[in-house]
Design a protein around this motif. Structure first.
Motif, PDB file in Angstrom:
ATOM      1  N   ASN A  89     -25.881  50.074  41.380  1.00 37.45           N
ATOM      2  CA  ASN A  89     -27.073  50.874  41.710  1.00 37.45           C
ATOM      3  C   ASN A  89     -27.484  51.827  40.588  1.00 37.45           C
ATOM      4  O   ASN A  89     -27.826  52.987  40.823  1.00 37.45           O
ATOM      5  CB  ASN A  89     -26.834  51.679  43.004  1.00 37.45           C
ATOM      6  N   HIS A  90     -27.473  51.338  39.352  1.00 33.51           N
ATOM      7  CA  HIS A  90     -27.879  52.158  38.222  1.00 33.51           C
ATOM      8  C   HIS A  90     -29.399  52.234  38.083  1.00 33.51           C
ATOM      9  O   HIS A  90     -29.913  53.127  37.432  1.00 33.51           O
ATOM     10  CB  HIS A  90     -27.282  51.594  36.925  1.00 33.51           C
ATOM     11  N   PHE A  91     -30.104  51.258  38.655  1.00 31.10           N
ATOM     12  CA  PHE A  91     -31.552  51.201  38.494  1.00 31.10           C
ATOM     13  C   PHE A  91     -32.242  51.781  39.734  1.00 31.10           C
ATOM     14  O   PHE A  91     -32.524  51.077  40.700  1.00 31.10           O
ATOM     15  CB  PHE A  91     -32.003  49.759  38.246  1.00 31.10           C
ATOM     16  N   VAL A  92     -32.494  53.063  39.699  1.00 32.00           N
ATOM     17  CA  VAL A  92     -33.081  53.740  40.861  1.00 32.00           C
ATOM     18  C   VAL A  92     -34.457  54.327  40.566  1.00 32.00           C
ATOM     19  O   VAL A  92     -35.101  54.902  41.442  1.00 32.00           O
ATOM     20  CB  VAL A  92     -32.142  54.869  41.362  1.00 32.00           C
ATOM     21  N   ASN A  93     -34.915  54.195  39.323  1.00 33.27           N
ATOM     22  CA  ASN A  93     -36.196  54.800  38.929  1.00 33.27           C
ATOM     23  C   ASN A  93     -37.346  53.817  39.106  1.00 33.27           C
ATOM     24  O   ASN A  93     -37.910  53.303  38.125  1.00 33.27           O
ATOM     25  CB  ASN A  93     -36.132  55.294  37.477  1.00 33.27           C
ATOM     26  N   ALA A  94     -37.695  53.537  40.343  1.00 31.34           N
ATOM     27  CA  ALA A  94     -38.799  52.618  40.613  1.00 31.34           C
ATOM     28  C   ALA A  94     -40.133  53.310  40.394  1.00 31.34           C
ATOM     29  O   ALA A  94     -40.298  54.491  40.694  1.00 31.34           O
ATOM     30  CB  ALA A  94     -38.707  52.098  42.047  1.00 31.34           C
ATOM     31  N   LYS A  95     -41.094  52.554  39.841  1.00 31.54           N
ATOM     32  CA  LYS A  95     -42.436  53.077  39.647  1.00 31.54           C
ATOM     33  C   LYS A  95     -43.426  51.935  39.789  1.00 31.54           C
ATOM     34  O   LYS A  95     -43.058  50.764  39.762  1.00 31.54           O
ATOM     35  CB  LYS A  95     -42.569  53.735  38.281  1.00 31.54           C
ATOM     36  N   SER A  96     -44.687  52.268  39.949  1.00 32.49           N
ATOM     37  CA  SER A  96     -45.727  51.258  40.093  1.00 32.49           C
ATOM     38  C   SER A  96     -45.957  50.582  38.743  1.00 32.49           C
ATOM     39  O   SER A  96     -46.224  51.243  37.736  1.00 32.49           O
ATOM     40  CB  SER A  96     -47.024  51.906  40.588  1.00 32.49           C
ATOM     41  N   ILE A  97     -45.818  49.247  38.725  1.00 32.15           N
ATOM     42  CA  ILE A  97     -45.936  48.492  37.482  1.00 32.15           C
ATOM     43  C   ILE A  97     -47.005  47.417  37.624  1.00 32.15           C
ATOM     44  O   ILE A  97     -47.052  46.698  38.629  1.00 32.15           O
ATOM     45  CB  ILE A  97     -44.594  47.823  37.116  1.00 32.15           C
ATOM     46  N   ASN A  98     -47.836  47.285  36.601  1.00 29.51           N
ATOM     47  CA  ASN A  98     -48.842  46.232  36.550  1.00 29.51           C
ATOM     48  C   ASN A  98     -48.184  44.989  35.956  1.00 29.51           C
ATOM     49  O   ASN A  98     -48.105  44.836  34.734  1.00 29.51           O
ATOM     50  CB  ASN A  98     -50.026  46.693  35.696  1.00 29.51           C
ATOM     51  N   LEU A  99     -47.701  44.092  36.826  1.00 31.92           N
ATOM     52  CA  LEU A  99     -47.019  42.895  36.345  1.00 31.92           C
ATOM     53  C   LEU A  99     -47.974  41.940  35.636  1.00 31.92           C
ATOM     54  O   LEU A  99     -47.559  41.183  34.766  1.00 31.92           O
ATOM     55  CB  LEU A  99     -46.329  42.176  37.508  1.00 31.92           C
ATOM     56  N   THR A 100     -49.241  41.969  36.008  1.00 27.63           N
ATOM     57  CA  THR A 100     -50.228  41.123  35.341  1.00 27.63           C
ATOM     58  C   THR A 100     -50.330  41.497  33.865  1.00 27.63           C
ATOM     59  O   THR A 100     -50.349  40.629  32.987  1.00 27.63           O
ATOM     60  CB  THR A 100     -51.611  41.255  36.009  1.00 27.63           C
ATOM     61  N   ALA A 101     -50.377  42.786  33.585  1.00 31.90           N
ATOM     62  CA  ALA A 101     -50.434  43.261  32.201  1.00 31.90           C
ATOM     63  C   ALA A 101     -49.147  42.915  31.459  1.00 31.90           C
ATOM     64  O   ALA A 101     -49.180  42.521  30.286  1.00 31.90           O
ATOM     65  CB  ALA A 101     -50.676  44.771  32.182  1.00 31.90           C
ATOM     66  N   LEU A 102     -47.996  43.064  32.143  1.00 36.15           N
ATOM     67  CA  LEU A 102     -46.715  42.748  31.528  1.00 36.15           C
ATOM     68  C   LEU A 102     -46.640  41.257  31.202  1.00 36.15           C
ATOM     69  O   LEU A 102     -46.134  40.869  30.137  1.00 36.15           O
ATOM     70  CB  LEU A 102     -45.567  43.146  32.457  1.00 36.15           C
ATOM     71  N   LEU A 103     -47.138  40.421  32.096  1.00 34.50           N
ATOM     72  CA  LEU A 103     -47.165  38.974  31.851  1.00 34.50           C
ATOM     73  C   LEU A 103     -48.002  38.644  30.620  1.00 34.50           C
ATOM     74  O   LEU A 103     -47.593  37.844  29.773  1.00 34.50           O
ATOM     75  CB  LEU A 103     -47.722  38.251  33.080  1.00 34.50           C
ATOM     76  N   ASN A 104     -49.167  39.239  30.527  1.00 39.09           N
ATOM     77  CA  ASN A 104     -50.028  39.016  29.363  1.00 39.09           C
ATOM     78  C   ASN A 104     -49.326  39.413  28.070  1.00 39.09           C
ATOM     79  O   ASN A 104     -49.400  38.698  27.060  1.00 39.09           O
ATOM     80  CB  ASN A 104     -51.331  39.814  29.504  1.00 39.09           C
ATOM     81  N   GLU A 105     -48.622  40.539  28.116  1.00 37.19           N
ATOM     82  CA  GLU A 105     -47.893  41.017  26.941  1.00 37.19           C
ATOM     83  C   GLU A 105     -46.795  40.054  26.535  1.00 37.19           C
ATOM     84  O   GLU A 105     -46.643  39.718  25.346  1.00 37.19           O
ATOM     85  CB  GLU A 105     -47.305  42.394  27.267  1.00 37.19           C
ATOM     86  N   LYS A 106     -46.024  39.580  27.514  1.00 37.63           N
ATOM     87  CA  LYS A 106     -44.926  38.658  27.231  1.00 37.63           C
ATOM     88  C   LYS A 106     -45.447  37.318  26.701  1.00 37.63           C
ATOM     89  O   LYS A 106     -44.898  36.739  25.767  1.00 37.63           O
ATOM     90  CB  LYS A 106     -44.108  38.411  28.503  1.00 37.63           C
ATOM     91  N   ILE A 107     -46.507  36.814  27.308  1.00 33.72           N
ATOM     92  CA  ILE A 107     -47.071  35.527  26.903  1.00 33.72           C
ATOM     93  C   ILE A 107     -47.557  35.574  25.466  1.00 33.72           C
ATOM     94  O   ILE A 107     -47.349  34.638  24.689  1.00 33.72           O
ATOM     95  CB  ILE A 107     -48.211  35.118  27.865  1.00 33.72           C
ATOM     96  N   GLU A 108     -48.185  36.678  25.075  1.00 39.24           N
ATOM     97  CA  GLU A 108     -48.648  36.833  23.698  1.00 39.24           C
ATOM     98  C   GLU A 108     -47.469  36.823  22.723  1.00 39.24           C
ATOM     99  O   GLU A 108     -47.554  36.264  21.625  1.00 39.24           O
ATOM    100  CB  GLU A 108     -49.452  38.127  23.542  1.00 39.24           C
ATOM    101  N   SER A 109     -46.363  37.429  23.128  1.00 39.81           N
ATOM    102  CA  SER A 109     -45.169  37.450  22.283  1.00 39.81           C
ATOM    103  C   SER A 109     -44.619  36.046  22.077  1.00 39.81           C
ATOM    104  O   SER A 109     -44.244  35.674  20.959  1.00 39.81           O
ATOM    105  CB  SER A 109     -44.089  38.336  22.917  1.00 39.81           C
ATOM    106  N   TYR A 110     -44.586  35.257  23.139  1.00 35.89           N
ATOM    107  CA  TYR A 110     -44.096  33.882  23.028  1.00 35.89           C
ATOM    108  C   TYR A 110     -45.040  33.028  22.193  1.00 35.89           C
ATOM    109  O   TYR A 110     -44.603  32.144  21.445  1.00 35.89           O
ATOM    110  CB  TYR A 110     -43.913  33.266  24.419  1.00 35.89           C
ATOM    111  N   LYS A 111     -46.327  33.275  22.294  1.00 36.06           N
ATOM    112  CA  LYS A 111     -47.294  32.531  21.492  1.00 36.06           C
ATOM    113  C   LYS A 111     -47.092  32.794  20.005  1.00 36.06           C
ATOM    114  O   LYS A 111     -47.244  31.907  19.172  1.00 36.06           O
ATOM    115  CB  LYS A 111     -48.717  32.908  21.905  1.00 36.06           C
ATOM    116  N   GLU A 112     -46.727  34.023  19.657  1.00 31.21           N
ATOM    117  CA  GLU A 112     -46.477  34.381  18.263  1.00 31.21           C
ATOM    118  C   GLU A 112     -45.271  33.628  17.705  1.00 31.21           C
ATOM    119  O   GLU A 112     -45.173  33.408  16.496  1.00 31.21           O
ATOM    120  CB  GLU A 112     -46.245  35.887  18.142  1.00 31.21           C
TER     121      GLU A 112
END
Length: 233
Positions: A89-112
């Motif tokens: 239980n080390h990960f207790v700092n939950a916050k609202s995350i835009n997964l759509t934006a995170l997906l776009n960021e990750k996909i661009e990294s893989y494309k590079e």
């Protein structure tokens, strides 16, 4: 009197099981932590050998093989550490995350990296509440898994809406044991140099936040889907 003694014995046994479990989790975390230093030292010594001494072709091949093994051990240690921290239980700092934006960021990294063609379709913004670090791992593990187990000529398909995420890649045949897919260290074959922990971590994260993850093989596609409806914001 007998019932009271039995109750006491059950209580003692239950407490012992809990204590043993906590000790095991702490032991795993300690071992993972202690492995980091010797691995770093071994890598440094190999670097010194390469930089300070002339080596022949055979020695170069041997050193290259050792470096690959060190890299694999580092990856294994990192993933075991993540699993242990989730258990503890080390990960207790939950916050609202835009997964759509995170997906776009990750996909661009893989494309590079000039990896597989990735097609992403999003109809709505996917917002979830979770730890930022775990969100990154969740997305990265699913995309890298799809790329790892597909040909470079095949596309990886990703779609998301306000409730769910689906990632699929081309496959020649269905898995032999799909029910074991999310088990730790499980691998369908030894052809890939995977640690067998990537999907286990994905499942652990989903369980932590009560996300529902599923796998299906349909129309020659390995399809992973996560439903986030219980924490949709």
């Amino acid at each position: 009197m007998e019932f009271s003694e039995l109750k006491n014995e059950i209580s003692v046994l239950t407490n012992k099981v809990k204590t043993d479990y906590e000790n095991l989790k702490q032991f795993t975390e300690d071992v993972s932590h202690e492995m980091q230093t010797p691995l770093a030292i071994i890598q440094a010594k190999i670097d010194n050998i390469i930089n300070e001494h002339e080596i022949n072709d055979k020695q170069f091949e041997q050193i290259t093989s050792i470096q690959k093994d060190i890299k694999k051990l580092k990856q294994l240690n990192k993933k075991i550490t993540i699993l242990t921290k989730i258990d503890n239980n080390h990960f207790v700092n939950a916050k609202s995350i835009n997964l759509t934006a995170l997906l776009n960021e990750k996909i661009e990294s893989y494309k590079e990296l000039a990896l597989n063609t990735i097609h992403f379709n999003s109809t709505e913004t996917l917002m979830v509440s979770m730890d930022v670090f775990l969100a990154d791992i969740l997305i990265n593990n699913l995309i890298s898994n799809a790329i790892k187990y597909s040909s470079k000529n095949d596309s990886v398909l990703i779609s998301a809406d306000e409730n769910s995420l689906v990632i699929s890649n081309v496959g020649e045949k269905a898995l032999l044991n799909p029910e074991k897919l999310f088990q730790r260290f499980y691998k369908e074959s030894n052809k890939n140099q995977s640690t067998g922990l990537g999907l286990a971590i994905v499942k652990k994260i989903c369980d932590l936040y009560h996300f529902k993850i599923s796998y299906e093989f349909e129309k020659n596609q390995h399809v992973f889907a996560i439903n986030f409806f219980q924490c949709n914001i």
